[in-house]
Write a protein that holds these residues in place. Structure first.
Motif, PDB file in Angstrom:
ATOM      1  N   LYS A  33       0.817  -1.212   0.000  1.00 50.35           N
ATOM      2  CA  LYS A  33       0.000   0.000   0.000  1.00 50.35           C
ATOM      3  C   LYS A  33       0.856   1.270   0.000  1.00 50.35           C
ATOM      4  O   LYS A  33       0.327   2.371   0.042  1.00 50.35           O
ATOM      5  N   GLY A  34       2.189   1.087  -0.017  1.00 55.89           N
ATOM      6  CA  GLY A  34       3.085   2.229  -0.129  1.00 55.89           C
ATOM      7  C   GLY A  34       3.599   2.788   1.179  1.00 55.89           C
ATOM      8  O   GLY A  34       4.170   3.879   1.207  1.00 55.89           O
ATOM      9  N   PHE A  35       3.430   2.064   2.262  1.00 55.46           N
ATOM     10  CA  PHE A  35       3.918   2.512   3.562  1.00 55.46           C
ATOM     11  C   PHE A  35       5.139   1.692   3.956  1.00 55.46           C
ATOM     12  O   PHE A  35       5.014   0.533   4.349  1.00 55.46           O
ATOM     13  N   SER A  36       6.311   2.278   3.844  1.00 56.46           N
ATOM     14  CA  SER A  36       7.526   1.541   4.205  1.00 56.46           C
ATOM     15  C   SER A  36       7.693   1.459   5.721  1.00 56.46           C
ATOM     16  O   SER A  36       8.389   0.584   6.221  1.00 56.46           O
ATOM     17  N   ASN A  37       7.035   2.336   6.452  1.00 52.42           N
ATOM     18  CA  ASN A  37       7.176   2.412   7.897  1.00 52.42           C
ATOM     19  C   ASN A  37       5.833   2.101   8.555  1.00 52.42           C
ATOM     20  O   ASN A  37       4.830   2.749   8.251  1.00 52.42           O
ATOM     21  N   TYR A  38       5.821   1.146   9.475  1.00 61.55           N
ATOM     22  CA  TYR A  38       4.567   0.766  10.117  1.00 61.55           C
ATOM     23  C   TYR A  38       4.005   1.909  10.950  1.00 61.55           C
ATOM     24  O   TYR A  38       2.787   2.063  11.077  1.00 61.55           O
ATOM     25  N   GLU A  39       4.871   2.732  11.533  1.00 58.96           N
ATOM     26  CA  GLU A  39       4.392   3.839  12.358  1.00 58.96           C
ATOM     27  C   GLU A  39       3.629   4.862  11.522  1.00 58.96           C
ATOM     28  O   GLU A  39       2.604   5.389  11.962  1.00 58.96           O
ATOM     29  N   ASN A  40       4.118   5.147  10.322  1.00 63.76           N
ATOM     30  CA  ASN A  40       3.414   6.086   9.439  1.00 63.76           C
ATOM     31  C   ASN A  40       2.053   5.529   9.039  1.00 63.76           C
ATOM     32  O   ASN A  40       1.065   6.263   8.986  1.00 63.76           O
ATOM     33  N   PHE A  41       2.011   4.235   8.736  1.00 57.89           N
ATOM     34  CA  PHE A  41       0.726   3.606   8.389  1.00 57.89           C
ATOM     35  C   PHE A  41      -0.250   3.732   9.547  1.00 57.89           C
ATOM     36  O   PHE A  41      -1.399   4.147   9.366  1.00 57.89           O
ATOM     37  N   ALA A  42       0.187   3.380  10.742  1.00 52.91           N
ATOM     38  CA  ALA A  42      -0.692   3.415  11.912  1.00 52.91           C
ATOM     39  C   ALA A  42      -1.159   4.845  12.184  1.00 52.91           C
ATOM     40  O   ALA A  42      -2.350   5.080  12.426  1.00 52.91           O
TER      41      ALA A  42
END
Length: 86
Positions: A33-42
């Motif tokens: 989905k284009g989110f390399s960082n889990y924190e940014n996704f959350a």
């Protein structure tokens, strides 16, 4: 700790393996989905960052939590548990 509490906390190797698979699948979809960082996704999807990170690491979660995460990912349960779930 009582025997009952110890039994409740310990999971079978099969269960541990499946939880890791769920976590890996969440990570795979997040990256797709284009989110390399889990924190940014959350953060972007108003999910608790530390809790979401634990899910990706294979920590146990409620079914309602999985559904909430999949809703944020715009992925159905059927899509989540498809042929890529290995």
């Amino acid at each position: 700790m009582t025997d009952k509490k110890q039994k409740k906390k310990s999971k079978s190797p099969y269960t541990e393996e499946q939880l890791l698979k769920v976590g890996n699948r969440l990570k795979q979809i997040r990256i797709e989905k284009g989110f390399s960082n889990y924190e940014n996704f959350a953060f972007t999807h108003d999910l608790p960052r530390s809790q979401y990170g634990r899910y990706e690491n294979g920590e146990d979660m409620r079914l309602s939590s999985l559904i909430k995460v999949l809703e944020a990912m715009e992925v159905s349960l059927e899509e989540f548990f498809n042929k890529d779930f290995k």
